[in-house]
Design a protein around this motif. Structure first.
Motif, PDB file in Angstrom:
ATOM      1  N   LEU A 100      12.358  16.453  -7.497  1.00 51.40           N
ATOM      2  CA  LEU A 100      12.532  16.090  -6.092  1.00 51.40           C
ATOM      3  C   LEU A 100      11.199  15.638  -5.486  1.00 51.40           C
ATOM      4  N   LEU A 101      10.124  16.367  -5.789  1.00 51.21           N
ATOM      5  CA  LEU A 101       8.817  16.020  -5.244  1.00 51.21           C
ATOM      6  C   LEU A 101       8.260  14.744  -5.861  1.00 51.21           C
ATOM      7  N   ALA A 102       8.590  14.487  -7.118  1.00 50.53           N
ATOM      8  CA  ALA A 102       8.156  13.232  -7.741  1.00 50.53           C
ATOM      9  C   ALA A 102       8.830  12.047  -7.077  1.00 50.53           C
ATOM     10  N   ARG A 103      10.085  12.246  -6.707  1.00 50.13           N
ATOM     11  CA  ARG A 103      10.835  11.173  -6.057  1.00 50.13           C
ATOM     12  C   ARG A 103      10.417  10.999  -4.600  1.00 50.13           C
ATOM     13  N   SER A 104      10.089  12.111  -3.925  1.00 46.39           N
ATOM     14  CA  SER A 104       9.756  12.059  -2.493  1.00 46.39           C
ATOM     15  C   SER A 104       8.530  12.927  -2.220  1.00 46.39           C
ATOM     16  N   ARG A 138       7.195  -6.231  -5.746  1.00 52.45           N
ATOM     17  CA  ARG A 138       7.798  -4.902  -5.898  1.00 52.45           C
ATOM     18  C   ARG A 138       7.850  -4.457  -7.358  1.00 52.45           C
ATOM     19  N   ASP A 139       7.201  -5.204  -8.238  1.00 50.25           N
ATOM     20  CA  ASP A 139       7.162  -4.864  -9.658  1.00 50.25           C
ATOM     21  C   ASP A 139       5.858  -4.140  -9.975  1.00 50.25           C
ATOM     22  N   ALA A 140       5.950  -3.034 -10.706  1.00 53.69           N
ATOM     23  CA  ALA A 140       4.781  -2.203 -11.011  1.00 53.69           C
ATOM     24  C   ALA A 140       4.410  -2.312 -12.484  1.00 53.69           C
ATOM     25  N   VAL A 141       3.107  -2.379 -12.744  1.00 49.97           N
ATOM     26  CA  VAL A 141       2.581  -2.370 -14.111  1.00 49.97           C
ATOM     27  C   VAL A 141       1.668  -1.149 -14.234  1.00 49.97           C
ATOM     28  N   LEU A 142       1.937  -0.286 -15.222  1.00 47.29           N
ATOM     29  CA  LEU A 142       1.179   0.951 -15.402  1.00 47.29           C
ATOM     30  C   LEU A 142       0.174   0.796 -16.529  1.00 47.29           C
ATOM     31  N   ASP A 170       0.832  -1.205   0.000  1.00 48.89           N
ATOM     32  CA  ASP A 170       0.000   0.000   0.000  1.00 48.89           C
ATOM     33  C   ASP A 170       0.864   1.252   0.000  1.00 48.89           C
ATOM     34  N   ASP A 171       1.966   1.215   0.757  1.00 53.01           N
ATOM     35  CA  ASP A 171       2.875   2.363   0.806  1.00 53.01           C
ATOM     36  C   ASP A 171       3.511   2.607  -0.556  1.00 53.01           C
ATOM     37  N   LEU A 172       3.976   1.541  -1.215  1.00 51.74           N
ATOM     38  CA  LEU A 172       4.572   1.687  -2.546  1.00 51.74           C
ATOM     39  C   LEU A 172       3.542   2.239  -3.526  1.00 51.74           C
ATOM     40  N   HIS A 173       2.324   1.699  -3.469  1.00 53.39           N
ATOM     41  CA  HIS A 173       1.277   2.163  -4.384  1.00 53.39           C
ATOM     42  C   HIS A 173       0.968   3.636  -4.149  1.00 53.39           C
ATOM     43  N   GLY A 174       0.826   4.023  -2.875  1.00 51.60           N
ATOM     44  CA  GLY A 174       0.515   5.424  -2.566  1.00 51.60           C
ATOM     45  C   GLY A 174       1.589   6.375  -3.042  1.00 51.60           C
ATOM     46  N   ARG A 175       2.865   6.001  -2.818  1.00 47.18           N
ATOM     47  CA  ARG A 175       3.959   6.884  -3.227  1.00 47.18           C
ATOM     48  C   ARG A 175       4.096   6.928  -4.742  1.00 47.18           C
ATOM     49  N   ALA A 176       3.816   5.814  -5.429  1.00 50.95           N
ATOM     50  CA  ALA A 176       3.898   5.807  -6.895  1.00 50.95           C
ATOM     51  C   ALA A 176       2.810   6.677  -7.504  1.00 50.95           C
ATOM     52  N   VAL A 236       7.993   6.266 -11.671  1.00 51.65           N
ATOM     53  CA  VAL A 236       7.686   5.169 -10.748  1.00 51.65           C
ATOM     54  C   VAL A 236       8.952   4.395 -10.398  1.00 51.65           C
ATOM     55  N   GLN A 237       9.871   4.278 -11.363  1.00 49.56           N
ATOM     56  CA  GLN A 237      11.128   3.607 -11.081  1.00 49.56           C
ATOM     57  C   GLN A 237      11.914   4.338 -10.000  1.00 49.56           C
ATOM     58  N   GLY A 238      11.691   5.653  -9.892  1.00 54.99           N
ATOM     59  CA  GLY A 238      12.393   6.452  -8.892  1.00 54.99           C
ATOM     60  C   GLY A 238      11.808   6.343  -7.497  1.00 54.99           C
ATOM     61  N   VAL A 239      10.657   5.675  -7.349  1.00 54.28           N
ATOM     62  CA  VAL A 239      10.059   5.484  -6.023  1.00 54.28           C
ATOM     63  C   VAL A 239      10.840   4.408  -5.279  1.00 54.28           C
ATOM     64  N   GLU A 240      11.359   4.749  -4.129  1.00 56.31           N
ATOM     65  CA  GLU A 240      12.182   3.813  -3.363  1.00 56.31           C
ATOM     66  C   GLU A 240      11.389   2.569  -3.003  1.00 56.31           C
ATOM     67  N   GLY A 241      11.929   1.411  -3.323  1.00 56.99           N
ATOM     68  CA  GLY A 241      11.271   0.144  -3.023  1.00 56.99           C
ATOM     69  C   GLY A 241      10.714  -0.542  -4.248  1.00 56.99           C
ATOM     70  N   VAL A 242      10.465   0.229  -5.326  1.00 53.25           N
ATOM     71  CA  VAL A 242       9.977  -0.370  -6.576  1.00 53.25           C
ATOM     72  C   VAL A 242      11.158  -0.976  -7.324  1.00 53.25           C
ATOM     73  N   ARG A 243      10.976  -2.212  -7.828  1.00 49.10           N
ATOM     74  CA  ARG A 243      12.072  -2.907  -8.480  1.00 49.10           C
ATOM     75  C   ARG A 243      12.034  -2.730 -10.002  1.00 49.10           C
ATOM     76  N   GLU A 244      10.936  -3.109 -10.639  1.00 52.55           N
ATOM     77  CA  GLU A 244      10.817  -3.007 -12.085  1.00 52.55           C
ATOM     78  C   GLU A 244       9.490  -2.350 -12.436  1.00 52.55           C
ATOM     79  N   VAL A 245       9.483  -1.639 -13.566  1.00 50.11           N
ATOM     80  CA  VAL A 245       8.277  -0.949 -14.021  1.00 50.11           C
ATOM     81  C   VAL A 245       8.083  -1.223 -15.506  1.00 50.11           C
ATOM     82  N   ARG A 246       6.849  -1.507 -15.890  1.00 50.49           N
ATOM     83  CA  ARG A 246       6.541  -1.626 -17.319  1.00 50.49           C
ATOM     84  C   ARG A 246       5.141  -1.076 -17.565  1.00 50.49           C
ATOM     85  N   VAL A 247       4.897  -0.672 -18.802  1.00 48.76           N
ATOM     86  CA  VAL A 247       3.584  -0.173 -19.205  1.00 48.76           C
ATOM     87  C   VAL A 247       2.830  -1.308 -19.869  1.00 48.76           C
TER      88      VAL A 247
END
Length: 249
Positions: A145-149, A73-77, A48-54, A92-103
């Protein structure tokens, strides 16, 4: 040997030793397997934390409406506007904790940015004339910076979390270098039917808390305007909605 006599200890020793060795190996292997599963599959709270931050990071860049599905830890957009797939993936790749991202194939272009009014982005992007002494590059640095944090809060709280406090410290150092740029802070809350807290008052306290932390980090308080928006501009999840947006003039 008489029938019914006990088996000598030396006769049972080798078999018993082998069985004991197997149990020991199994007992030692279980924690290793469990630790590996924990690394691959985060618990519900972490997910939930990863999803919220992404989602918050995408919203900060104006990519509202993009859905984020997490598998471990893999995200699909999905629903990424055409031409912005690489940008969304990078955010999304810049969100700490996310491993891989694909569309997800075939879903680009489904998110619309014109169907309904949108809340102001976390940081103003190039478009209007920048304030004196503030360049588009400066704005982009703040937005990145805000996108990352993202400046997120826990439920019914106006206290800065450790990650938000670190982000505000970094923001303060950056904004202190841009003395001519006015700063607007907009607090938000999640639309939670279970909450007994005044949403408008809570959103104002969140904005004020970020403002106080920026002043402590060296930003001139005259530059800062803080206000609350209550539950009027929620994002895709409650975790992402509990936020403060920063608009750089």
């Amino acid at each position: 040997m008489a029938r019914g006599s006990p088996t000598p200890a030396h006769a049972a020793g080798p078999g018993r030793s082998r069985r004991t060795g197997v149990w020991l190996v199994g007992a030692l292997a279980i924690p290793v397997v469990l630790a590996g599963l924990a690394l691959v599959w985060p618990g519900p709270g972490i997910a939930d934390d990863l999803h919220g931050r992404a989602v918050a990071a995408l919203g900060s860049a104006g990519l509202r409406g993009v859905t984020v599905d997490l598998s471990g830890r893999d995200a699909v957009l999905a629903g990424v506007p055409n031409g912005r797939e690489s940008e969304a993936t990078r955010i999304v790749q810049g969100v700490e904790g996310v491993r891989e991202v694909r569309v997800r194939p075939g879903t680009s272009g489904t998110a619309s940015r014109t169907d309904e009014p949108e809340p102001a982005p976390t940081a103003a992007l190039p478009g209007g004339p920048p304030a004196p002494g503030t360049t588009d590059a400066d704005r982009q640095r703040v937005a990145a910076l805000l996108a990352r944090s993202p400046l997120l809060f826990t439920g019914d709280s106006a206290s800065l979390t450790p990650s938000t406090a670190r982000a505000v410290q970094e923001l303060g150092a950056l904004l202190a270098q841009l003395p001519a740029a006015p700063i607007e802070l907009v607090g938000h809350t999640a639309d939670s039917p279970d909450s007994t807290v005044d949403a408008q008052a809570l959103s104002e306290r969140r904005a004020a808390a970020v403002g106080d932390a920026l002043v402590a980090a060296g930003v001139d308080p005259v530059r800062i305007r803080a206000r609350g928006a209550g539950t009027t501009n929620p994002l895709a999840s409650q975790a992402a909605s509990r936020r403060v947006e920063l608009i750089l003039g």
